[in-house]
Scaffold this active site. Structure first.
Site, short mmCIF file in Angstrom:
data_model
loop_
_atom_site.label_atom_id
_atom_site.label_comp_id
_atom_site.label_asym_id
_atom_site.label_seq_id
_atom_site.Cartn_x
_atom_site.Cartn_y
_atom_site.Cartn_z
N GLY A 87 67.54 57.42 -21.75
CA GLY A 87 69.17 58.46 -21.53
C GLY A 87 70.29 57.68 -23.44
N GLY A 88 70.37 58.94 -23.33
CA GLY A 88 70.70 58.52 -25.04
C GLY A 88 72.25 57.82 -24.43
NE ARG A 120 68.08 54.39 -25.52
CZ ARG A 120 66.64 55.86 -25.90
NH1 ARG A 120 67.15 56.80 -26.25
NH2 ARG A 120 66.14 56.21 -24.55
NE ARG A 151 80.77 67.36 -25.54
CZ ARG A 151 81.04 66.38 -24.68
NH1 ARG A 151 79.98 66.42 -23.37
NH2 ARG A 151 81.75 66.28 -24.49
CG ASP A 156 57.60 61.05 -20.84
OD1 ASP A 156 59.21 61.23 -20.61
OD2 ASP A 156 56.42 60.76 -22.00
CB THR A 215 62.09 65.05 -20.27
OG1 THR A 215 62.37 63.59 -20.89
CG2 THR A 215 62.84 66.49 -19.78
CB THR A 216 65.03 60.37 -19.56
OG1 THR A 216 64.55 59.80 -18.92
CG2 THR A 216 66.22 60.00 -19.90
CG ASP A 274 61.69 62.06 -25.51
OD1 ASP A 274 62.85 62.38 -25.14
OD2 ASP A 274 61.75 63.04 -26.65
C1 XBP Z 1 62.98 59.42 -23.31
C2 XBP Z 1 64.71 58.66 -23.28
C3 XBP Z 1 65.51 59.38 -23.76
C4 XBP Z 1 65.48 60.07 -25.55
C5 XBP Z 1 66.90 60.66 -25.91
O1 XBP Z 1 62.88 60.64 -22.83
O2 XBP Z 1 64.79 58.19 -22.82
O3 XBP Z 1 67.05 59.19 -23.36
O4 XBP Z 1 65.46 58.50 -26.00
O5 XBP Z 1 67.31 61.54 -25.48
P1 XBP Z 1 61.57 60.55 -21.99
P2 XBP Z 1 68.80 62.09 -25.03
O6 XBP Z 1 60.16 59.93 -22.33
O7 XBP Z 1 61.59 60.33 -20.55
O8 XBP Z 1 60.87 61.82 -22.54
O9 XBP Z 1 69.41 61.28 -25.73
O10 XBP Z 1 68.59 63.13 -24.83
O11 XBP Z 1 68.64 61.23 -23.46
MG MG Z 2 58.31 59.10 -22.69
#
Ligand code: XBP
Ligand code: MG
Length: 256
Positions: free
Chosen positions: A53-54, A57, A84, A10, A123-124, A12
Protein backbone atom coordinates in the site's frame (compact mmCIF):
# COMPACT_ATOMS: atom_id res chain seq x y z
CA UNK A 1 -10.88 -30.68 -5.50
CA UNK A 2 -13.66 -28.72 -7.22
CA UNK A 3 -13.37 -27.90 -10.93
CA UNK A 4 -11.27 -24.81 -11.73
CA UNK A 5 -13.58 -21.89 -12.47
CA UNK A 6 -11.64 -18.66 -11.91
CA UNK A 7 -8.14 -17.21 -12.11
CA UNK A 8 -7.33 -14.46 -9.59
CA UNK A 9 -4.40 -12.20 -10.52
CA UNK A 10 -2.24 -9.95 -8.43
CA UNK A 11 -1.14 -6.87 -10.42
CA UNK A 12 2.15 -5.30 -9.39
CA UNK A 13 5.02 -7.65 -10.10
CA UNK A 14 2.69 -10.31 -11.54
CA UNK A 15 0.81 -8.83 -14.51
CA UNK A 16 3.62 -6.34 -15.08
CA UNK A 17 6.96 -5.42 -13.51
CA UNK A 18 5.68 -2.10 -12.24
CA UNK A 19 7.53 -1.40 -9.03
CA UNK A 20 11.11 -0.31 -9.83
CA UNK A 21 10.47 1.79 -12.95
CA UNK A 22 6.81 2.64 -12.33
CA UNK A 23 5.59 3.12 -8.79
CA UNK A 24 9.04 4.03 -7.42
CA UNK A 25 9.55 6.72 -10.09
CA UNK A 26 6.04 8.09 -9.50
CA UNK A 27 6.65 8.32 -5.76
CA UNK A 28 9.86 10.27 -6.39
CA UNK A 29 8.10 12.59 -8.86
CA UNK A 30 5.41 13.32 -6.27
CA UNK A 31 8.03 13.96 -3.58
CA UNK A 32 9.90 16.42 -5.84
CA UNK A 33 6.64 18.14 -6.83
CA UNK A 34 5.86 18.58 -3.11
CA UNK A 35 9.30 20.10 -2.50
CA UNK A 36 10.45 17.17 -0.34
CA UNK A 37 14.08 16.04 -0.29
CA UNK A 38 12.91 12.40 -0.31
CA UNK A 39 14.38 10.15 -3.00
CA UNK A 40 13.63 6.41 -2.92
CA UNK A 41 16.51 4.69 -4.75
CA UNK A 42 16.08 1.14 -6.05
CA UNK A 43 17.50 -0.51 -2.92
CA UNK A 44 15.56 1.66 -0.44
CA UNK A 45 12.33 1.04 -2.35
CA UNK A 46 13.03 -2.70 -2.28
CA UNK A 47 13.15 -2.52 1.52
CA UNK A 48 10.04 -0.35 1.67
CA UNK A 49 8.12 -2.89 -0.45
CA UNK A 50 7.82 -5.01 2.69
CA UNK A 51 4.96 -2.63 3.48
CA UNK A 52 2.09 -2.99 1.01
CA UNK A 53 0.00 0.00 0.00
CA UNK A 54 1.46 3.30 -1.11
CA UNK A 55 -0.08 5.33 1.72
CA UNK A 56 1.01 2.75 4.30
CA UNK A 57 4.49 2.70 2.71
CA UNK A 58 4.87 6.49 3.00
CA UNK A 59 3.70 6.46 6.61
CA UNK A 60 6.23 3.68 7.36
CA UNK A 61 8.96 5.75 5.66
CA UNK A 62 8.08 8.80 7.76
CA UNK A 63 8.14 6.79 11.00
CA UNK A 64 11.26 4.75 10.27
CA UNK A 65 13.40 7.03 8.07
CA UNK A 66 12.17 10.58 8.87
CA UNK A 67 11.07 10.39 12.53
CA UNK A 68 11.78 14.08 13.15
CA UNK A 69 9.78 15.32 10.14
CA UNK A 70 7.01 17.75 11.02
CA UNK A 71 3.97 17.62 8.73
CA UNK A 72 1.59 20.48 7.98
CA UNK A 73 -1.84 19.53 9.38
CA UNK A 74 -3.18 16.03 9.81
CA UNK A 75 -0.61 13.39 8.76
CA UNK A 76 -3.27 11.11 7.26
CA UNK A 77 -4.63 13.91 5.08
CA UNK A 78 -1.14 14.97 4.05
CA UNK A 79 -0.20 11.40 3.09
CA UNK A 80 -3.47 10.94 1.19
CA UNK A 81 -2.82 14.13 -0.81
CA UNK A 82 0.73 13.02 -1.59
CA UNK A 83 -0.57 9.60 -2.65
CA UNK A 84 -3.10 11.15 -5.00
CA UNK A 85 -0.24 13.09 -6.62
CA UNK A 86 1.82 9.90 -6.88
CA UNK A 87 -1.08 8.08 -8.54
CA UNK A 88 -1.41 10.94 -11.03
CA UNK A 89 2.27 10.62 -11.89
CA UNK A 90 1.99 6.83 -12.16
CA UNK A 91 -0.97 7.10 -14.56
CA UNK A 92 1.03 9.58 -16.66
CA UNK A 93 4.02 7.22 -16.71
CA UNK A 94 1.87 4.32 -17.92
CA UNK A 95 0.21 6.62 -20.45
CA UNK A 96 3.62 7.25 -21.99
CA UNK A 97 3.58 3.55 -22.89
CA UNK A 98 5.91 2.91 -19.99
CA UNK A 99 5.32 -0.62 -18.78
CA UNK A 100 4.31 -3.73 -20.77
CA UNK A 101 2.69 -6.89 -19.39
CA UNK A 102 5.18 -9.56 -18.39
CA UNK A 103 5.95 -12.42 -20.82
CA UNK A 104 3.04 -14.80 -21.33
CA UNK A 105 0.51 -12.77 -19.32
CA UNK A 106 -1.62 -11.56 -22.24
CA UNK A 107 -1.37 -14.97 -23.95
CA UNK A 108 -2.65 -16.77 -20.79
CA UNK A 109 -5.40 -14.21 -20.19
CA UNK A 110 -6.67 -14.62 -23.76
CA UNK A 111 -6.47 -18.45 -23.56
CA UNK A 112 -8.39 -18.46 -20.26
CA UNK A 113 -11.08 -16.14 -21.67
CA UNK A 114 -11.49 -18.24 -24.82
CA UNK A 115 -11.98 -21.29 -22.59
CA UNK A 116 -14.60 -19.38 -20.56
CA UNK A 117 -12.66 -19.23 -17.32
CA UNK A 118 -13.68 -16.30 -15.11
CA UNK A 119 -10.96 -13.70 -14.39
CA UNK A 120 -10.48 -11.32 -11.46
CA UNK A 121 -7.91 -8.93 -10.04
CA UNK A 122 -6.86 -9.00 -6.39
CA UNK A 123 -4.39 -6.18 -5.77
CA UNK A 124 -3.18 -3.70 -3.17
CA UNK A 125 -2.78 -0.90 -5.67
CA UNK A 126 -5.57 1.53 -6.57
CA UNK A 127 -8.30 0.83 -9.15
CA UNK A 128 -7.05 3.81 -11.17
CA UNK A 129 -3.64 2.17 -11.47
CA UNK A 130 -5.17 -1.11 -12.64
CA UNK A 131 -7.12 0.76 -15.30
CA UNK A 132 -4.04 2.67 -16.42
CA UNK A 133 -1.94 -0.51 -16.67
CA UNK A 134 -4.46 -2.59 -18.57
CA UNK A 135 -5.64 0.14 -20.94
CA UNK A 136 -2.09 1.15 -21.85
CA UNK A 137 -0.49 -2.33 -21.92
CA UNK A 138 -3.36 -4.19 -23.62
CA UNK A 139 -6.11 -1.84 -24.82
CA UNK A 140 -9.40 -0.19 -23.86
CA UNK A 141 -11.37 -3.46 -23.69
CA UNK A 142 -8.94 -5.26 -21.34
CA UNK A 143 -10.61 -4.00 -18.19
CA UNK A 144 -13.82 -5.84 -19.22
CA UNK A 145 -11.92 -9.14 -19.23
CA UNK A 146 -12.07 -9.07 -15.42
CA UNK A 147 -15.38 -9.80 -13.69
CA UNK A 148 -14.13 -8.26 -10.46
CA UNK A 149 -11.34 -5.75 -9.88
CA UNK A 150 -10.66 -5.99 -6.15
CA UNK A 151 -8.16 -3.20 -5.49
CA UNK A 152 -6.69 -0.96 -2.82
CA UNK A 153 -8.81 0.45 -0.02
CA UNK A 154 -11.89 -1.64 -0.86
CA UNK A 155 -10.91 -3.89 2.08
CA UNK A 156 -9.88 -2.90 5.63
CA UNK A 157 -6.60 -4.84 5.62
CA UNK A 158 -4.16 -5.03 2.68
CA UNK A 159 -1.91 -7.98 1.84
CA UNK A 160 -0.50 -10.03 3.58
CA UNK A 161 -4.04 -10.11 4.97
CA UNK A 162 -6.30 -12.37 2.83
CA UNK A 163 -9.10 -9.77 2.72
CA UNK A 164 -8.72 -8.77 -0.93
CA UNK A 165 -8.95 -12.41 -2.06
CA UNK A 166 -11.96 -13.05 0.18
CA UNK A 167 -13.58 -9.92 -1.28
CA UNK A 168 -13.02 -11.07 -4.89
CA UNK A 169 -14.35 -14.60 -4.26
CA UNK A 170 -17.35 -13.26 -2.35
CA UNK A 171 -18.24 -10.97 -5.26
CA UNK A 172 -17.95 -13.96 -7.64
CA UNK A 173 -19.77 -16.36 -5.28
CA UNK A 174 -16.89 -18.81 -5.56
CA UNK A 175 -15.10 -21.08 -3.11
CA UNK A 176 -11.28 -21.13 -2.86
CA UNK A 177 -11.25 -24.67 -4.30
CA UNK A 178 -12.79 -23.28 -7.51
CA UNK A 179 -10.02 -20.72 -7.95
CA UNK A 180 -6.27 -20.33 -8.37
CA UNK A 181 -4.12 -17.28 -7.54
CA UNK A 182 -1.14 -15.73 -9.34
CA UNK A 183 1.29 -13.72 -7.21
CA UNK A 184 4.86 -12.40 -7.13
CA UNK A 185 5.78 -11.66 -3.49
CA UNK A 186 5.85 -13.13 0.00
CA UNK A 187 3.16 -10.71 1.16
CA UNK A 188 1.12 -11.81 -1.83
CA UNK A 189 1.35 -15.53 -1.18
CA UNK A 190 0.60 -14.99 2.52
CA UNK A 191 -2.62 -13.32 1.35
CA UNK A 192 -3.55 -15.95 -1.26
CA UNK A 193 -2.72 -18.89 1.02
CA UNK A 194 -4.52 -17.14 3.87
CA UNK A 195 -7.57 -17.24 1.63
CA UNK A 196 -7.08 -20.96 0.99
CA UNK A 197 -5.93 -20.59 -2.63
CA UNK A 198 -3.49 -22.68 -4.61
CA UNK A 199 -0.91 -20.22 -5.89
CA UNK A 200 1.43 -19.87 -8.88
CA UNK A 201 4.33 -17.49 -8.32
CA UNK A 202 6.35 -15.56 -10.89
CA UNK A 203 9.37 -13.90 -9.28
CA UNK A 204 10.98 -10.58 -10.20
CA UNK A 205 14.16 -8.76 -9.19
CA UNK A 206 12.59 -7.56 -5.93
CA UNK A 207 11.07 -10.90 -4.90
CA UNK A 208 13.46 -13.55 -6.24
CA UNK A 209 14.73 -14.33 -2.73
CA UNK A 210 11.35 -14.29 -0.98
CA UNK A 211 9.95 -17.36 0.80
CA UNK A 212 7.64 -19.24 -1.58
CA UNK A 213 7.72 -22.62 0.18
CA UNK A 214 3.92 -22.78 0.17
CA UNK A 215 3.56 -22.11 -3.56
CA UNK A 216 2.41 -24.96 -5.83
CA UNK A 217 4.64 -23.64 -8.64
CA UNK A 218 7.37 -20.97 -8.77
CA UNK A 219 8.45 -19.64 -12.18
CA UNK A 220 10.67 -16.87 -13.47
CA UNK A 221 7.79 -15.85 -15.75
CA UNK A 222 4.73 -17.36 -17.51
CA UNK A 223 7.02 -17.85 -20.52
CA UNK A 224 6.17 -17.88 -24.23
CA UNK A 225 6.58 -20.64 -26.82
CA UNK A 226 9.66 -18.82 -28.12
CA UNK A 227 10.76 -17.73 -24.61
CA UNK A 228 10.51 -20.79 -22.31
CA UNK A 229 10.06 -20.21 -18.61
CA UNK A 230 12.40 -21.45 -15.88
CA UNK A 231 10.75 -23.61 -13.20
CA UNK A 232 12.22 -22.56 -9.85
CA UNK A 233 10.12 -25.01 -7.85
CA UNK A 234 7.21 -27.33 -8.57
CA UNK A 235 6.47 -31.03 -8.87
CA UNK A 236 7.87 -32.57 -12.09
CA UNK A 237 4.69 -34.72 -12.25
CA UNK A 238 2.75 -31.45 -12.60
CA UNK A 239 5.12 -29.51 -14.83
CA UNK A 240 5.55 -32.53 -17.19
CA UNK A 241 8.19 -30.84 -19.30
CA UNK A 242 6.02 -27.80 -20.10
CA UNK A 243 8.02 -24.86 -21.47
CA UNK A 244 5.48 -22.09 -20.74
CA UNK A 245 2.39 -21.62 -18.55
CA UNK A 246 -0.82 -22.46 -20.38
CA UNK A 247 -4.27 -23.47 -19.13
CA UNK A 248 -3.34 -27.16 -19.28
CA UNK A 249 -0.54 -26.56 -16.77
CA UNK A 250 -2.67 -24.19 -14.68
CA UNK A 251 -5.32 -26.95 -14.43
CA UNK A 252 -2.69 -29.52 -13.44
CA UNK A 253 -1.45 -27.20 -10.69
CA UNK A 254 -5.01 -26.64 -9.51
CA UNK A 255 -5.90 -30.35 -9.40
CA UNK A 256 -2.45 -31.52 -8.25
C1 XBP B 1 1.70 -3.86 -4.76
C2 XBP B 1 1.59 -2.82 -3.71
C3 XBP B 1 1.11 -1.45 -4.09
C4 XBP B 1 2.10 -0.80 -5.06
C5 XBP B 1 1.92 0.71 -5.09
O1 XBP B 1 0.38 -4.27 -5.00
O2 XBP B 1 1.85 -3.11 -2.56
O3 XBP B 1 1.04 -0.69 -2.91
O4 XBP B 1 3.42 -1.05 -4.58
O5 XBP B 1 0.60 1.03 -5.46
P1 XBP B 1 0.06 -5.80 -5.55
P2 XBP B 1 -0.23 2.09 -4.57
O6 XBP B 1 1.37 -6.56 -5.63
O7 XBP B 1 -0.90 -6.38 -4.51
O8 XBP B 1 -0.57 -5.59 -6.89
O9 XBP B 1 0.67 3.28 -4.35
O10 XBP B 1 -1.44 2.39 -5.41
O11 XBP B 1 -0.54 1.34 -3.31
MG1 MG C 1 2.47 -8.09 -6.38
Amino acid sequence: MAELTALLFDVDGTLADTERDGHRVAFNQAFAEAGLDWEWDVATYGALLSVTGGKERMRHYLEQYRPTATLPGDPADWIADLHRAKTRHYEALLGEGGIPLRPGVERLLREAREASYRLAIATTTTPANVTALLENAVGPDALQWFEVIAAGDVVPAKKPAPDIYHYAMEKMALEPTQCIAFEDSHNGILASKGAGLKTIITVNDYTRDHDFDDAELVLDSFGEPQQPFQVLSGAPTIVKGARYLDMALVKRVHSG
